[in-house]
Design an enzyme around this catalytic site. Structure first.
Site, PDB file in Angstrom:
ATOM      1  N   LEU A 108       3.446   1.519 -30.926  1.00 16.73           N
ATOM      2  CA  LEU A 108       4.745   1.219 -30.311  1.00 16.73           C
ATOM      3  C   LEU A 108       4.622   1.351 -28.796  1.00 16.73           C
ATOM      4  O   LEU A 108       3.625   1.875 -28.302  1.00 16.73           O
ATOM      5  CB  LEU A 108       5.786   2.188 -30.877  1.00 16.73           C
ATOM      6  CG  LEU A 108       6.122   1.923 -32.357  1.00 16.73           C
ATOM      7  CD1 LEU A 108       6.704   3.157 -33.030  1.00 16.73           C
ATOM      8  CD2 LEU A 108       7.070   0.731 -32.479  1.00 16.73           C
ATOM      9  N   PRO A 109       5.631   0.904 -28.030  1.00 17.55           N
ATOM     10  CA  PRO A 109       5.464   0.929 -26.569  1.00 17.55           C
ATOM     11  C   PRO A 109       5.300   2.337 -25.982  1.00 17.55           C
ATOM     12  O   PRO A 109       4.338   2.588 -25.252  1.00 17.55           O
ATOM     13  CB  PRO A 109       6.746   0.253 -26.064  1.00 17.55           C
ATOM     14  CG  PRO A 109       7.191  -0.615 -27.191  1.00 17.55           C
ATOM     15  CD  PRO A 109       6.812   0.118 -28.446  1.00 17.55           C
TER      16      PRO A 109
ATOM     17  N   LYS B 257       4.078   3.592 -17.397  1.00 19.23           N
ATOM     18  CA  LYS B 257       4.303   4.694 -18.349  1.00 19.23           C
ATOM     19  C   LYS B 257       3.053   5.554 -18.513  1.00 19.23           C
ATOM     20  O   LYS B 257       3.136   6.796 -18.564  1.00 19.23           O
ATOM     21  CB  LYS B 257       4.754   4.064 -19.683  1.00 19.23           C
ATOM     22  CG  LYS B 257       4.736   4.911 -20.917  1.00 19.23           C
ATOM     23  CD  LYS B 257       3.513   4.753 -21.812  1.00 19.23           C
ATOM     24  CE  LYS B 257       3.140   3.373 -22.243  1.00 19.23           C
ATOM     25  NZ  LYS B 257       1.916   3.317 -23.042  1.00 19.23           N
TER      26      LYS B 257
ATOM     27  N   LYS C 160      -6.789   9.143 -23.541  1.00 16.78           N
ATOM     28  CA  LYS C 160      -6.263   7.809 -23.195  1.00 16.78           C
ATOM     29  C   LYS C 160      -5.533   7.849 -21.849  1.00 16.78           C
ATOM     30  O   LYS C 160      -5.695   6.956 -21.012  1.00 16.78           O
ATOM     31  CB  LYS C 160      -5.320   7.334 -24.308  1.00 16.78           C
ATOM     32  CG  LYS C 160      -4.604   6.024 -24.034  1.00 16.78           C
ATOM     33  CD  LYS C 160      -5.518   4.815 -24.034  1.00 16.78           C
ATOM     34  CE  LYS C 160      -4.773   3.565 -23.562  1.00 16.78           C
ATOM     35  NZ  LYS C 160      -5.622   2.391 -23.494  1.00 16.78           N
TER      36      LYS C 160
END
Ligand code: NDP
Length: 284
Positions: A66-67, A239, A171
């Site tokens: 998901l985003p 983000k 990440k």
């Protein structure tokens, strides 16, 4: 045959889901807003479920990509999903979210006996299409082993990086560098254009010298063309840098904090374009 419920059929999720079908998995999907990926996957043999709760109920393994944290929370911790979880199910969580949100999801799932892998990916949409992604897997080593065939349907390299949260952490560290290397490559190109150095020379010579980077090698052509079609949306990179800056704590990453401000500025206009649109700051 294992039944996989796939949540998040976007730029990454859709090609990843196709590779699971190709590798013989039963794939359950459901529509969120955009029907197109569901229709495309149904043509390849996916099964459409009427809701995300049916999708979870009909699947042995749930994969989500998901985003942001926001969607991880609103989908994975929604009542309709939690109500369908049973202790035989497994969640492979592939969003580039924060370590904190990953741990929160894991605590709640663990309490229900659901086993969770923290498994974000790198390699872009091209890697998702070719099935050559890199997975950064955090969680129980035995569970990583058990889920390996599924991940290998989508990825070439699977690294075991630590416990739950470690996948999201590594990440974020990758994205900290990637975000800086992107704007750095755009600056290099801006200077090359001003000094009339051909792009091929820039690529070949710097690409084989100490200034080389993945971004310079892979993104320079789209910068030259000023082609900012996603790819990887600038809002998503923003983000990711925010996660890195937040995790480090106030002012601990001065360069990343500065670069985050640049991404925020460009996001006002170009947030839904490729993150290489950050190049607009420096390219004429
Ligand atoms: P996209 O914006 O292309 O896709 C997001 C998907 O999530 C869409 O299919 C969207 O559905 C769906 N979605 C959003 N909200 C919900 C919800 N509440 N319930 C169900 N589905 C929902 O993003 P990407 O695929 O590019 O990225 C996904 C994640 O992977 C991000 O965390 C990103 O940082 C990471 N990533 C991206 C890479 C890339 O190159 N793009 C590379 C590596 C990691 P709808 O379209 O219907 O709104």
């Amino acid at each position: 045959r294992q039944r996989i419920g796939f949540i998040g059929l976007g730029a990454m999720g859709l090609p990843m889901a196709k590779n699971l079908i190709k590798n013989g998995y039963i794939l359950n999907v459901s529509t969120y807003r955009n029907r197109t990926p569901v229709d495309e996957l149904k043509e390849l043999g996916a099964v459409e479920q009427n809701s995300v709760s049916e999708l979870v109920s009909e699947s042995d393994i749930v994969i989500s990509i998901l985003p942001t944290d926001r969607e991880m929370e609103s989908v994975l911790l929604s009542g309709e999903v939690l109500d369908q979880l049973t202790s035989e199910k497994i969640l492979i969580e592939m969003t580039s979210g924060s370590p904190a949100m990953m741990k929160k999801v894991n605590e709640i799932y663990k309490g229900m006996g659901v086993r969770v892998l923290d498994a974000p990916v790198s390699g872009g949409t091209a890697g998702a299409e070719k099935g050559t992604l890199t997975v950064m897997a955090g969680g129980d080593a035995k569970l990583v082993e058990e889920c390996k065939p599924i991940m290998e349907a989508m990825a070439e390299k699977i690294y075991v990086v630590g416990q739950i949260g470690a996948g999201k952490a590594i990440k974020a560290i990758n994205q900290l560098l990637a975000s800086i290397h992107m704007i750095a490559s755009a600056e290099a190109l801006a200077l090359a254009e001003k000094l009339e150095i051909e792009t091929d020379i820039l690529k070949k010579v710097v690409g084989n010298s100490s200034g080389a980077s993945w971004m310079l090698e892979n993104k320079i052509d789209s910068l030259v063309e000023r082609n900012f079609n996603p790819g990887f949306k600038l809002n998503l990179m923003k983000k990711d840098v925010q996660i890195a800056v937040d995790e480090a704590g106030n002012d601990k990453l001065p360069l990343a904090s500065y670069v985050l401000d640049l991404y925020k500025e460009v996001a006002n206009q170009d947030g839904e374009r490729d993150f290489s649109a950050i190049g607009k700051k420096v390219l004429v």
